[in-house]
Motif scaffolding. Sequence first.
Motif, mmCIF file in Angstrom:
data_model
loop_
_atom_site.group_PDB
_atom_site.id
_atom_site.type_symbol
_atom_site.label_atom_id
_atom_site.label_comp_id
_atom_site.label_asym_id
_atom_site.label_seq_id
_atom_site.Cartn_x
_atom_site.Cartn_y
_atom_site.Cartn_z
ATOM 1 N N GLN A 44 79.883 51.825 5.475
ATOM 2 C CA GLN A 44 81.007 52.730 5.206
ATOM 3 C C GLN A 44 82.043 52.668 6.314
ATOM 4 O OE1 GLN A 44 78.890 56.443 4.709
ATOM 5 N NE2 GLN A 44 78.444 56.053 2.545
ATOM 6 N N ARG A 45 81.571 52.589 7.551
ATOM 7 C CA ARG A 45 82.491 52.549 8.689
ATOM 8 C C ARG A 45 83.293 51.252 8.721
ATOM 9 N NH1 ARG A 45 78.937 53.883 11.992
ATOM 10 N NH2 ARG A 45 78.510 51.990 13.204
ATOM 11 N N LEU A 46 82.632 50.132 8.487
ATOM 12 C CA LEU A 46 83.328 48.844 8.532
ATOM 13 C C LEU A 46 84.304 48.693 7.379
ATOM 14 C CD1 LEU A 46 80.371 46.482 9.525
ATOM 15 C CD2 LEU A 46 82.153 47.404 11.022
ATOM 16 N N GLU A 47 83.903 49.114 6.203
ATOM 17 C CA GLU A 47 84.808 49.024 5.049
ATOM 18 C C GLU A 47 86.026 49.907 5.238
ATOM 19 O OE1 GLU A 47 81.906 47.745 1.340
ATOM 20 O OE2 GLU A 47 82.244 49.890 1.704
ATOM 21 N N SER A 48 85.821 51.076 5.830
ATOM 22 C CA SER A 48 86.943 51.991 6.061
ATOM 23 C C SER A 48 87.869 51.490 7.167
ATOM 24 C CB SER A 48 86.406 53.374 6.431
ATOM 25 O OG SER A 48 87.447 54.243 6.807
ATOM 26 N N ASP A 49 87.282 51.018 8.264
ATOM 27 C CA ASP A 49 88.088 50.630 9.428
ATOM 28 C C ASP A 49 88.786 49.284 9.251
ATOM 29 O OD1 ASP A 49 87.234 52.945 10.610
ATOM 30 O OD2 ASP A 49 85.832 51.986 12.005
ATOM 31 N N TYR A 50 88.138 48.341 8.541
ATOM 32 C CA TYR A 50 88.646 46.971 8.524
ATOM 33 C C TYR A 50 88.968 46.431 7.131
ATOM 34 C CZ TYR A 50 86.789 47.284 13.250
ATOM 35 O OH TYR A 50 86.525 47.684 14.534
ATOM 36 N N LYS A 51 88.713 47.246 6.092
ATOM 37 C CA LYS A 51 89.064 46.854 4.709
ATOM 38 C C LYS A 51 88.401 45.533 4.304
ATOM 39 C CE LYS A 51 91.661 50.447 5.138
ATOM 40 N NZ LYS A 51 91.069 51.756 4.783
ATOM 41 N N VAL A 52 87.141 45.380 4.657
ATOM 42 C CA VAL A 52 86.380 44.194 4.271
ATOM 43 C C VAL A 52 85.298 44.614 3.278
ATOM 44 C CG1 VAL A 52 86.821 42.957 6.411
ATOM 45 C CG2 VAL A 52 84.833 44.483 6.261
ATOM 46 N N ASN A 53 84.691 43.622 2.648
ATOM 47 C CA ASN A 53 83.575 43.878 1.737
ATOM 48 C C ASN A 53 82.264 43.748 2.497
ATOM 49 O OD1 ASN A 53 85.225 44.012 -0.752
ATOM 50 N ND2 ASN A 53 85.601 41.854 -0.300
ATOM 51 N N VAL A 54 81.372 44.709 2.293
ATOM 52 C CA VAL A 54 80.094 44.702 2.990
ATOM 53 C C VAL A 54 78.961 44.886 1.989
ATOM 54 C CG1 VAL A 54 78.678 45.775 4.775
ATOM 55 C CG2 VAL A 54 81.167 45.705 5.056
ATOM 56 N N LYS A 55 77.998 43.986 2.034
ATOM 57 C CA LYS A 55 76.790 44.075 1.222
ATOM 58 C C LYS A 55 75.624 44.359 2.162
ATOM 59 C CE LYS A 55 76.459 42.708 -2.636
ATOM 60 N NZ LYS A 55 76.538 43.329 -3.972
#
Length: 252
Positions: A44-55
Amino acid sequence: MNSIVLITGATAGIGEACAKIFAKNSYDLILTGRREERLTALKQRLESDYKVNVKTLCFDVRDKGKVIENLETLPLNWKKVDVLINNAGLSQGLDDIQDGDFDDWDTMIDTNIKGLLYVTKVVSNWMIENKKGHIVNLGSIAAKEVYAKGNVYCATKHAVDALNKAMRIDLLKHGIKVTGIHPGAVETEFSVVRFHGDEEKAAKVYEGFEPLMAQDIAETIWFVVTRPAHVNINDLLIMPTAQASTSHHLKI
Protein backbone atom coordinates in the motif's frame (compact mmCIF):
# COMPACT_ATOMS: atom_id res chain seq x y z
CA MET A 1 4.08 -2.89 -17.51
CA ASN A 2 7.25 -1.34 -16.18
CA SER A 3 10.38 -3.39 -15.60
CA ILE A 4 9.77 -5.96 -12.85
CA VAL A 5 11.84 -6.90 -9.80
CA LEU A 6 11.11 -9.92 -7.61
CA ILE A 7 12.43 -9.61 -4.06
CA THR A 8 12.33 -12.43 -1.50
CA GLY A 9 12.30 -11.59 2.19
CA ALA A 10 10.88 -8.16 1.42
CA THR A 11 9.17 -7.43 4.74
CA ALA A 12 12.18 -5.93 6.53
CA GLY A 13 15.84 -4.95 6.31
CA ILE A 14 17.65 -5.16 2.98
CA GLY A 15 14.63 -6.60 1.16
CA GLU A 16 12.38 -3.73 2.19
CA ALA A 17 15.08 -1.16 1.37
CA CYS A 18 15.46 -2.71 -2.09
CA ALA A 19 11.71 -2.57 -2.62
CA LYS A 20 11.71 1.15 -1.90
CA ILE A 21 14.62 2.06 -4.17
CA PHE A 22 13.26 0.00 -7.10
CA ALA A 23 9.77 1.44 -6.66
CA LYS A 24 11.24 4.94 -6.55
CA ASN A 25 12.80 4.16 -9.93
CA SER A 26 9.49 3.03 -11.44
CA TYR A 27 9.88 -0.74 -11.24
CA ASP A 28 6.82 -2.87 -10.66
CA LEU A 29 7.43 -5.30 -7.82
CA ILE A 30 6.74 -8.88 -6.76
CA LEU A 31 7.39 -9.01 -3.04
CA THR A 32 7.55 -12.25 -1.06
CA GLY A 33 7.75 -12.85 2.67
CA ARG A 34 6.26 -14.76 5.57
CA ARG A 35 4.48 -11.85 7.29
CA GLU A 36 1.33 -10.99 5.39
CA GLU A 37 0.46 -7.85 7.36
CA ARG A 38 3.87 -6.35 6.61
CA LEU A 39 3.62 -7.29 2.93
CA THR A 40 0.21 -5.65 2.65
CA ALA A 41 1.35 -2.48 4.41
CA LEU A 42 4.46 -2.24 2.21
CA LYS A 43 2.41 -2.78 -0.95
CA GLN A 44 0.00 0.00 0.00
CA ARG A 45 2.82 2.39 0.85
CA LEU A 46 4.78 1.78 -2.34
CA GLU A 47 1.75 1.99 -4.60
CA SER A 48 0.68 5.23 -2.95
CA ASP A 49 4.12 6.87 -2.86
CA TYR A 50 5.47 5.79 -6.25
CA LYS A 51 2.42 4.85 -8.38
CA VAL A 52 3.81 1.42 -9.27
CA ASN A 53 2.15 -1.98 -9.40
CA VAL A 54 2.95 -4.33 -6.54
CA LYS A 55 2.13 -8.03 -6.28
CA THR A 56 2.61 -9.68 -2.88
CA LEU A 57 3.08 -13.42 -2.28
CA CYS A 58 3.02 -14.71 1.29
CA PHE A 59 5.01 -17.93 1.68
CA ASP A 60 8.12 -19.39 3.29
CA VAL A 61 10.90 -20.08 0.78
CA ARG A 62 11.65 -23.32 2.67
CA ASP A 63 8.36 -24.76 1.38
CA LYS A 64 9.12 -25.96 -2.16
CA GLY A 65 5.46 -26.62 -2.96
CA LYS A 66 4.38 -23.14 -1.89
CA VAL A 67 7.24 -21.52 -3.79
CA ILE A 68 6.25 -23.26 -7.01
CA GLU A 69 2.51 -22.77 -6.47
CA ASN A 70 2.76 -19.04 -5.72
CA LEU A 71 5.21 -18.23 -8.50
CA GLU A 72 3.79 -20.39 -11.27
CA THR A 73 0.23 -19.14 -10.76
CA LEU A 74 1.26 -15.54 -11.42
CA PRO A 75 -0.29 -14.04 -14.56
CA LEU A 76 1.95 -14.31 -17.62
CA ASN A 77 2.74 -10.58 -17.71
CA TRP A 78 4.11 -10.81 -14.15
CA LYS A 79 6.53 -13.55 -15.17
CA LYS A 80 8.56 -11.13 -17.27
CA VAL A 81 10.90 -10.55 -14.34
CA ASP A 82 13.93 -8.40 -15.12
CA VAL A 83 15.65 -8.64 -11.72
CA LEU A 84 15.51 -11.35 -9.05
CA ILE A 85 16.92 -10.42 -5.63
CA ASN A 86 17.43 -13.59 -3.58
CA ASN A 87 17.41 -11.79 -0.26
CA ALA A 88 15.56 -14.20 2.06
CA GLY A 89 18.05 -15.58 4.53
CA LEU A 90 18.80 -15.78 8.23
CA SER A 91 21.05 -16.98 11.01
CA GLN A 92 19.84 -18.83 14.08
CA GLY A 93 21.94 -19.53 17.11
CA LEU A 94 25.59 -18.82 17.85
CA ASP A 95 27.01 -22.03 19.26
CA ASP A 96 30.09 -24.20 19.03
CA ILE A 97 29.51 -27.03 16.56
CA GLN A 98 29.14 -29.63 19.34
CA ASP A 99 26.44 -27.55 21.03
CA GLY A 100 24.47 -26.62 17.90
CA ASP A 101 20.72 -26.99 17.71
CA PHE A 102 19.42 -29.33 14.98
CA ASP A 103 16.36 -27.14 14.38
CA ASP A 104 18.54 -24.04 13.95
CA TRP A 105 20.71 -25.92 11.45
CA ASP A 106 17.71 -27.11 9.45
CA THR A 107 16.20 -23.61 9.37
CA MET A 108 19.40 -22.03 8.07
CA ILE A 109 20.12 -24.71 5.49
CA ASP A 110 16.53 -24.86 4.26
CA THR A 111 16.19 -21.06 4.00
CA ASN A 112 19.62 -19.91 2.87
CA ILE A 113 20.40 -22.69 0.40
CA LYS A 114 17.32 -24.67 -0.56
CA GLY A 115 14.96 -21.68 -0.53
CA LEU A 116 17.30 -19.73 -2.79
CA LEU A 117 17.46 -22.70 -5.15
CA TYR A 118 13.69 -23.19 -5.28
CA VAL A 119 13.04 -19.56 -6.25
CA THR A 120 15.95 -19.43 -8.69
CA LYS A 121 14.86 -22.62 -10.45
CA VAL A 122 11.49 -21.09 -11.32
CA VAL A 123 12.53 -17.53 -12.10
CA SER A 124 15.68 -18.39 -14.08
CA ASN A 125 13.53 -20.38 -16.51
CA TRP A 126 11.30 -17.33 -17.01
CA MET A 127 14.40 -15.25 -17.72
CA ILE A 128 15.68 -17.81 -20.22
CA GLU A 129 12.34 -17.70 -22.01
CA ASN A 130 12.33 -13.89 -21.93
CA LYS A 131 15.98 -13.81 -23.09
CA LYS A 132 17.01 -11.35 -20.39
CA GLY A 133 17.43 -11.01 -16.64
CA HIS A 134 19.70 -10.34 -13.68
CA ILE A 135 19.91 -12.47 -10.53
CA VAL A 136 21.33 -10.89 -7.37
CA ASN A 137 22.21 -13.29 -4.56
CA LEU A 138 22.64 -11.93 -1.03
CA GLY A 139 25.61 -13.57 0.60
CA SER A 140 27.64 -12.28 3.53
CA ILE A 141 31.16 -11.70 4.81
CA ALA A 142 30.42 -15.18 6.23
CA ALA A 143 30.64 -16.46 2.64
CA LYS A 144 34.30 -15.41 2.59
CA GLU A 145 35.43 -16.09 6.17
CA VAL A 146 34.54 -18.50 8.95
CA TYR A 147 34.24 -17.14 12.48
CA ALA A 148 33.88 -18.68 15.93
CA LYS A 149 30.44 -20.20 16.57
CA GLY A 150 29.28 -19.22 13.07
CA ASN A 151 29.86 -22.73 11.68
CA VAL A 152 26.60 -23.69 9.94
CA TYR A 153 25.60 -20.14 9.02
CA CYS A 154 29.03 -19.62 7.44
CA ALA A 155 28.65 -22.93 5.62
CA THR A 156 25.31 -21.85 4.13
CA LYS A 157 26.73 -18.55 2.94
CA HIS A 158 29.79 -20.29 1.48
CA ALA A 159 27.24 -22.38 -0.42
CA VAL A 160 25.52 -19.21 -1.69
CA ASP A 161 28.91 -17.96 -2.89
CA ALA A 162 29.49 -21.22 -4.77
CA LEU A 163 25.98 -21.22 -6.22
CA ASN A 164 26.42 -17.62 -7.35
CA LYS A 165 29.55 -18.62 -9.29
CA ALA A 166 27.81 -21.70 -10.70
CA MET A 167 24.79 -19.67 -11.83
CA ARG A 168 27.10 -17.23 -13.58
CA ILE A 169 28.58 -20.11 -15.59
CA ASP A 170 25.33 -21.98 -16.28
CA LEU A 171 23.36 -18.90 -17.32
CA LEU A 172 26.15 -17.32 -19.37
CA LYS A 173 24.88 -18.85 -22.60
CA HIS A 174 21.48 -17.30 -21.98
CA GLY A 175 22.82 -13.77 -21.46
CA ILE A 176 21.53 -13.60 -17.88
CA LYS A 177 23.59 -11.58 -15.42
CA VAL A 178 24.42 -12.93 -11.95
CA THR A 179 25.87 -10.99 -9.01
CA GLY A 180 26.80 -11.91 -5.45
CA ILE A 181 26.50 -9.17 -2.80
CA HIS A 182 28.37 -9.90 0.44
CA PRO A 183 27.80 -7.41 3.28
CA GLY A 184 29.61 -7.19 6.58
CA ALA A 185 27.72 -6.03 9.67
CA VAL A 186 24.35 -4.52 8.69
CA GLU A 187 21.99 -3.25 11.38
CA THR A 188 18.72 -5.03 10.54
CA GLU A 189 16.64 -7.72 12.27
CA PHE A 190 19.45 -10.19 11.54
CA SER A 191 20.83 -10.36 15.07
CA VAL A 192 17.38 -10.37 16.67
CA VAL A 193 16.55 -13.46 14.62
CA ARG A 194 19.94 -15.04 15.38
CA PHE A 195 19.30 -14.65 19.12
CA HIS A 196 15.71 -15.89 18.88
CA GLY A 197 14.12 -12.52 19.60
CA ASP A 198 16.49 -11.35 22.36
CA GLU A 199 16.72 -7.66 21.40
CA GLU A 200 19.07 -6.76 24.24
CA LYS A 201 21.64 -9.33 23.16
CA ALA A 202 21.19 -8.34 19.51
CA ALA A 203 21.81 -4.66 20.22
CA LYS A 204 25.23 -5.46 21.70
CA VAL A 205 26.42 -6.78 18.32
CA TYR A 206 26.57 -3.22 16.94
CA GLU A 207 27.81 -1.44 20.05
CA GLY A 208 30.85 0.79 19.68
CA PHE A 209 31.03 1.05 15.89
CA GLU A 210 28.89 2.24 12.99
CA PRO A 211 27.54 -0.70 10.97
CA LEU A 212 26.13 -0.63 7.48
CA MET A 213 22.46 0.14 7.03
CA ALA A 214 19.99 -1.69 4.79
CA GLN A 215 19.84 1.39 2.55
CA ASP A 216 23.59 1.10 1.88
CA ILE A 217 23.14 -2.39 0.45
CA ALA A 218 20.01 -1.46 -1.50
CA GLU A 219 21.83 1.43 -3.16
CA THR A 220 24.70 -0.91 -4.07
CA ILE A 221 22.28 -3.42 -5.61
CA TRP A 222 20.64 -0.64 -7.60
CA PHE A 223 24.05 0.40 -8.92
CA VAL A 224 24.85 -3.20 -9.90
CA VAL A 225 21.63 -3.79 -11.86
CA THR A 226 21.84 -0.47 -13.72
CA ARG A 227 25.23 -1.11 -15.33
CA PRO A 228 25.32 -1.21 -19.16
CA ALA A 229 24.32 -4.44 -20.89
CA HIS A 230 27.94 -5.46 -21.50
CA VAL A 231 28.92 -5.09 -17.81
CA ASN A 232 28.34 -7.75 -15.14
CA ILE A 233 29.61 -7.29 -11.59
CA ASN A 234 30.23 -10.86 -10.47
CA ASP A 235 30.97 -10.33 -6.79
CA LEU A 236 31.01 -7.49 -4.26
CA LEU A 237 32.20 -7.51 -0.64
CA ILE A 238 30.89 -4.49 1.27
CA MET A 239 32.08 -3.65 4.78
CA PRO A 240 31.53 -0.85 7.28
CA THR A 241 34.58 1.41 7.43
CA ALA A 242 34.97 0.30 11.05
CA GLN A 243 35.03 -3.42 10.21
CA ALA A 244 38.01 -4.96 8.37
CA SER A 245 36.92 -8.58 8.82
CA THR A 246 34.52 -10.63 10.91
CA SER A 247 36.83 -10.37 13.90
CA HIS A 248 38.45 -6.96 13.38
CA HIS A 249 36.32 -3.96 14.40
CA LEU A 250 37.38 -0.42 15.25
CA LYS A 251 35.30 0.26 18.33
CA ILE A 252 35.09 3.59 20.12
